[in-house]
Design a protein around this motif. Structure first.
Motif, PDB file in Angstrom:
ATOM      1  N   MET A  31       0.855  -1.196   0.000  1.00  0.00           N
ATOM      2  CA  MET A  31       0.000   0.000   0.000  1.00  0.00           C
ATOM      3  C   MET A  31       0.888   1.242   0.000  1.00  0.00           C
ATOM      4  SD  MET A  31      -2.973   1.144   2.717  1.00  0.00           S
ATOM      5  CE  MET A  31      -4.156  -0.061   2.138  1.00  0.00           C
ATOM      6  N   SER A  32       0.690   2.106  -0.998  1.00  0.00           N
ATOM      7  CA  SER A  32       1.534   3.292  -1.129  1.00  0.00           C
ATOM      8  C   SER A  32       0.806   4.582  -0.764  1.00  0.00           C
ATOM      9  CB  SER A  32       2.040   3.393  -2.575  1.00  0.00           C
ATOM     10  OG  SER A  32       0.952   3.552  -3.469  1.00  0.00           O
ATOM     11  N   PHE A  33      -0.475   4.478  -0.404  1.00  0.00           N
ATOM     12  CA  PHE A  33      -1.319   5.635  -0.094  1.00  0.00           C
ATOM     13  C   PHE A  33      -1.602   6.479  -1.322  1.00  0.00           C
ATOM     14  CE2 PHE A  33       1.248   5.423   4.059  1.00  0.00           C
ATOM     15  CZ  PHE A  33       0.466   4.381   4.540  1.00  0.00           C
ATOM     16  N   ASP A  34      -1.405   5.900  -2.517  1.00  0.00           N
ATOM     17  CA  ASP A  34      -1.721   6.620  -3.742  1.00  0.00           C
ATOM     18  C   ASP A  34      -3.240   6.742  -3.900  1.00  0.00           C
ATOM     19  OD1 ASP A  34       0.913   6.904  -4.439  1.00  0.00           O
ATOM     20  OD2 ASP A  34       0.972   5.087  -5.662  1.00  0.00           O
ATOM     21  N   SER A  35      -3.674   7.731  -4.646  1.00  0.00           N
ATOM     22  CA  SER A  35      -5.088   7.944  -4.885  1.00  0.00           C
ATOM     23  C   SER A  35      -5.608   6.944  -5.910  1.00  0.00           C
ATOM     24  CB  SER A  35      -5.325   9.367  -5.393  1.00  0.00           C
ATOM     25  OG  SER A  35      -4.749  10.304  -4.522  1.00  0.00           O
ATOM     26  N   ASP A  36      -6.878   6.573  -5.791  1.00  0.00           N
ATOM     27  CA  ASP A  36      -7.518   5.665  -6.731  1.00  0.00           C
ATOM     28  C   ASP A  36      -8.023   6.476  -7.926  1.00  0.00           C
ATOM     29  OD1 ASP A  36      -8.921   3.775  -8.113  1.00  0.00           O
ATOM     30  OD2 ASP A  36     -10.506   3.515  -6.612  1.00  0.00           O
ATOM     31  N   THR A  37      -7.190   6.634  -8.920  1.00  0.00           N
ATOM     32  CA  THR A  37      -7.561   7.467 -10.062  1.00  0.00           C
ATOM     33  C   THR A  37      -8.492   6.743 -11.034  1.00  0.00           C
ATOM     34  OG1 THR A  37      -5.513   6.799 -11.182  1.00  0.00           O
ATOM     35  CG2 THR A  37      -5.471   8.867  -9.933  1.00  0.00           C
TER      36      THR A  37
END
Length: 394
Positions: free
Chosen positions: A1-7
């Motif tokens: 988990m990288s905390f990136d946004s779900d685009t």
């Protein structure tokens, strides 16, 4: 988990684009306090204010999990804007919980057409606002504290006490109603742009059509007790977003600017075993809290989707994962937002960086939402099988 946004989700992609814009002056706005009017304008342009209004009434018809992930997204850089967006959605949906179906439909249609931003004057814990009947309408006098969003609102969700009976009455009014004033006097250490201060009422008229009325339905029907779930969901995701945002900001500072401690024996700060261990621990705890929060969002979506068919048992079962996630997230966010300074170094306390805003925001919220009572509720359920009794806080 990288905390990136779900685009892949267009609404979350829009929120991530807004987050980038909000980040540009988040530190300066946190110091200034006041009204985030430019940011409100961007929110209105995005269409996200109508996110949870049903499609049949002119909205986007999205689940609470999407709205609360947007809260999380904004809180990565600005806890105030995450808070404001979440409380807007909760105040907007108060009509769906407390009003008749026809009232809710009419309000939501008007809100979608006008792109209204909603605020909360519905704090049930205070008995400082009362009203008396005057013919078919009400006249309100007094004040309400903790009125998040009132300083920039178009519509106000309110509750007051009936002077004659002591009953709590709910409704909503436009923010330009004569006699209603937002003092914009919020002066806490955190959440500095939420406008969560005092609103005053001097002979404020509330029309009969603005008073919520579900007819003969029992006031304690399970679905009507979901307001605390929405509020807890907002706080939960402010915690998660703040922890993620603080950790990401600290990592960037450590990689780009931190200097190794004189006794570390390494040339780069990131090669210090101590620094690696602290970041590994904070990351692991944040991931665990995030996963539990995601599970809580699934549960909230399920409870909300049941609508008036929701049973007391189902409501009670939903309360436990929400309470557990909230308790863990608050504790983890406090630890992360405080401990990052140990591994960023003395220069990271520079006011220009504003890293302290993450801790101040989380600390402010956790005091309104004590972990102790959430954990006790979970423990009581685990030992007895009895879920929390619905109240204004659980």
């Amino acid at each position: 988990m990288s905390f990136d946004s779900d685009t892949s989700n267009p609404y979350l992609r829009s929120a991530a684009e807004l987050r980038v814009l909000f980040a540009r002056d988040a530190v300066e706005r946190d110091k200034a306090g006041g009204r985030p009017l430019e940011q409100l304008g961007l929110l209105k342009q995005s269409g996200l204010l109508n996110l949870v209004i049903p499609k049949a009434h002119g909205g986007e018809g999205q689940p609470w999990s999407t709205a609360l992930r947007i809260v999380r997204e904004f809180a990565k850089v600005d806890g105030s804007l995450g808070h404001l967006f979440g409380y807007h959605a909760a105040a907007q949906q108060s009509a769906y919980i407390a009003a008749s179906g026809a009232q809710a439909a009419a309000l939501h249609e008007a809100s979608a057409r006008g792109n209204w931003f909603w605020a909360n004057n519905g704090n049930f814990r205070t008995r400082s606002l009362s009203g008396r009947r005057d013919g078919t309408h009400w006249i309100l006098n007094g004040h309400k504290p903790f009125t998040s969003g009132s300083h920039i609102a178009d519509r106000i969700s309110i509750t007051w006490l009936d002077e004659a009976t002591g009953d709590t009455i709910a409704g909503s009014i436009p923010s330009d109603r004569e006699g209603w004033t937002s003092l914009n006097d919020w002066d806490a250490i955190g959440q500095c742009q939420t406008g969560s201060g005092t609103c005053t009422y001097e002979n404020v008229r509330v029309e009969a059509s603005e008073v919520y009325d579900r007819g003969d339905e029992a006031p304690d029907a399970a679905f009507r007790t979901l307001t605390p779930f929405l509020q807890q969901g907002v706080l939960l995701n402010v915690f998660i977003g703040s922890a993620q945002g603080a950790l990401l900001a600290a990592r960037d500072y450590t990689v780009e600017k931190s200097r190794p401690w004189v006794h570390s024996g390494v040339e780069r700060h990131i090669d210090d075993p101590w620094v690696k261990r602290v970041y590994g621990d904070l990351y692991t705890r944040t991931v665990a809290a995030t996963l539990l929060a995601d599970r809580a969002l699934e549960v909230l979506d399920g409870a909300w989707a049941r609508g008036t068919a929701l049973t007391a048992r189902e409501r009670g079962e939903a309360a436990i994962p929400l309470a557990a996630a909230n308790a863990l997230a608050g504790n983890v966010a406090l630890e992360v937002t405080s401990k990052i300074f140990e591994v960023t170094g003395a220069r990271s306390t520079d006011n220009a960086l504003g890293l302290d805003r993450f801790w101040r925001n989380v600390r402010t919220h956790t005091l309104h939402n004590p972990e102790e009572y959430k954990t006790r509720n979970v423990g009581h359920w685990f030992l007895t099988g009895e879920p929390p009794v619905p109240s204004i806080l659980q």
